[in-house]
Enzyme design. Structure first.
Site, mmCIF file in Angstrom:
data_model
loop_
_atom_site.group_PDB
_atom_site.id
_atom_site.type_symbol
_atom_site.label_atom_id
_atom_site.label_comp_id
_atom_site.label_asym_id
_atom_site.label_seq_id
_atom_site.Cartn_x
_atom_site.Cartn_y
_atom_site.Cartn_z
ATOM 1 C CD GLU A 82 34.892 28.004 82.888
ATOM 2 O OE1 GLU A 82 35.722 28.212 81.985
ATOM 3 O OE2 GLU A 82 35.223 27.657 84.037
ATOM 4 C CB THR A 126 38.668 31.670 83.855
ATOM 5 O OG1 THR A 126 39.538 30.629 84.292
ATOM 6 C CG2 THR A 126 37.814 31.182 82.705
#
Length: 334
Positions: free
Chosen positions: A97, A157
């Site tokens: 991420e 996401t």
């Protein structure tokens, strides 16, 4: 076959964890991490070597001795270290991420993603085996569009509604992670309902609609259901391209020998269903009109930021401890 084995015949199963032992145990196709999972992993003794290596690496590259700067850089390297180890155990890809504090900064997100890929490549990992996770803000989707054209594949996401999904598909992103359980959480908190069956679960319905929209228009973007609260949600989405599942729910599926539920019906592409190209203003309007998506996107970003900061504080404490030891043993160097 148990339910996990049955599920693997219909969807690619991804481990939603940074726990190496859990990945070794359940043998998923891929794995996905986030700041919350990395923070939990960093507190386990088996990750001490990864942390130590990341801190040494960061100190060598950081001018000065500011623990905050060292910790922030070390957090990036730690994510790559753990991702690299995960890739020794899964045949597919790992998702890593981007710092959630950059969720509204397109240029900074692009730079951060390129940095992650460069670190992976220095570790001998081809960029094709990494998905860069980015929050599904307008700015994040714009960054992913640039990165995809460079051959850097992205996992968008914190995705909660159709507008986000459409914008991602139009941007050509590799994969989206629509969140099931967090949608359910919102509807339980904001209605007089205490529970929903799997088929009427609003998170399941959201992913089902996105999946049908993509497949009926022949989009190539992969749909990966995420954030599950129970195995019923998972079974209702069996047949989805990918499903990322926590170790606890993987265990529950493995423990059951019952037949897996029917899941998603097949969808064929239809030329009578044109795609919708969302401009920025329309994207923002549709997102703003969806109270659940607006609130859960903001809440998700805040929580990822909080856990990123907690991880960096943990690393700062390690840096300060090492500096204190050095000062005590080398007083002339102070």
């Amino acid at each position: 076959m148990n339910k996990l084995e049955q599920l693997k015949q219909r969807s690619q199963v991804v481990a939603d964890t940074g726990d190496i032992e859990a990945i070794r145990r359940y043998r998923p196709q891929d794995a996905t991490t986030n700041p919350s999972l990395l923070f939990k992993a960093a507190q386990l003794p088996q990750y001490n070597d990864h942390i130590a290596e990341a801190l040494v690496w960061a100190e060598d590259r950081q001018n000065g001795s500011n623990p905050e700067d060292i910790a922030r850089l070390a957090a990036i390297k730690l994510a790559v270290n753990i991702g690299t180890e995960i890739l020794q155990l899964v045949p597919g890809v790992v998702s890593t991420e981007v710092d959630a504090r950059l969720s509204f900064d397109t240029r900074a997100t692009i730079d951060y993603a390129r940095h992650l890929i460069a670190l992976y490549e220095r570790a001998g990992i081809a960029k094709e085996r990494v998905l860069i996770k980015i929050a599904s803000t307008w700015e994040g989707i714009a960054a992913a569009s640039v990165l995809e054209r460079e051959g850097i594949h992205c996992n968008l996401t914190l995705l909660f509604n159709q507008a986000q999904a459409i914008a991602c598909a139009e941007a050509g992103v590799t994969l989206i992670s629509p969140f099931v359980g967090r949608i359910l959480d919102w509807h339980i908190a904001n209605s007089d309902r205490e529970a929903f069956s799997a088929q009427e679960d609003p998170g399941v319905i959201s992913v089902r609609n996105i999946y049908e929209y993509y497949k009926s228009r022949d989009y190539k973007t992969i749909v990966m259901g995420a954030s599950f609260r129970n195995t019923g949600e998972i079974e209702a989405l069996a047949g989805c391209d990918r499903l990322t599942i926590s170790p606890q729910l993987l265990q529950a599926l493995e423990d059951s020998e019952a037949p897996l539920a029917a899941g998603l019906p097949p969808v064929s592409a239809s030329l009578s269903r044109p795609a919708q190209d969302l401009a920025e203003a329309e994207f923002r309007f549709q997102l703003n009109s969806d109270a659940m998506a607006t609130e859960k996107l903001a809440d998700g970003i805040r929580n990822f930021v909080k856990d990123q900061e907690r991880l960096e504080l943990l690393l700062q404490d390690r840096v300060k401890g090492q500096q204190n030891i050095h000062a005590a043993t080398n007083p002339q160097a102070v």
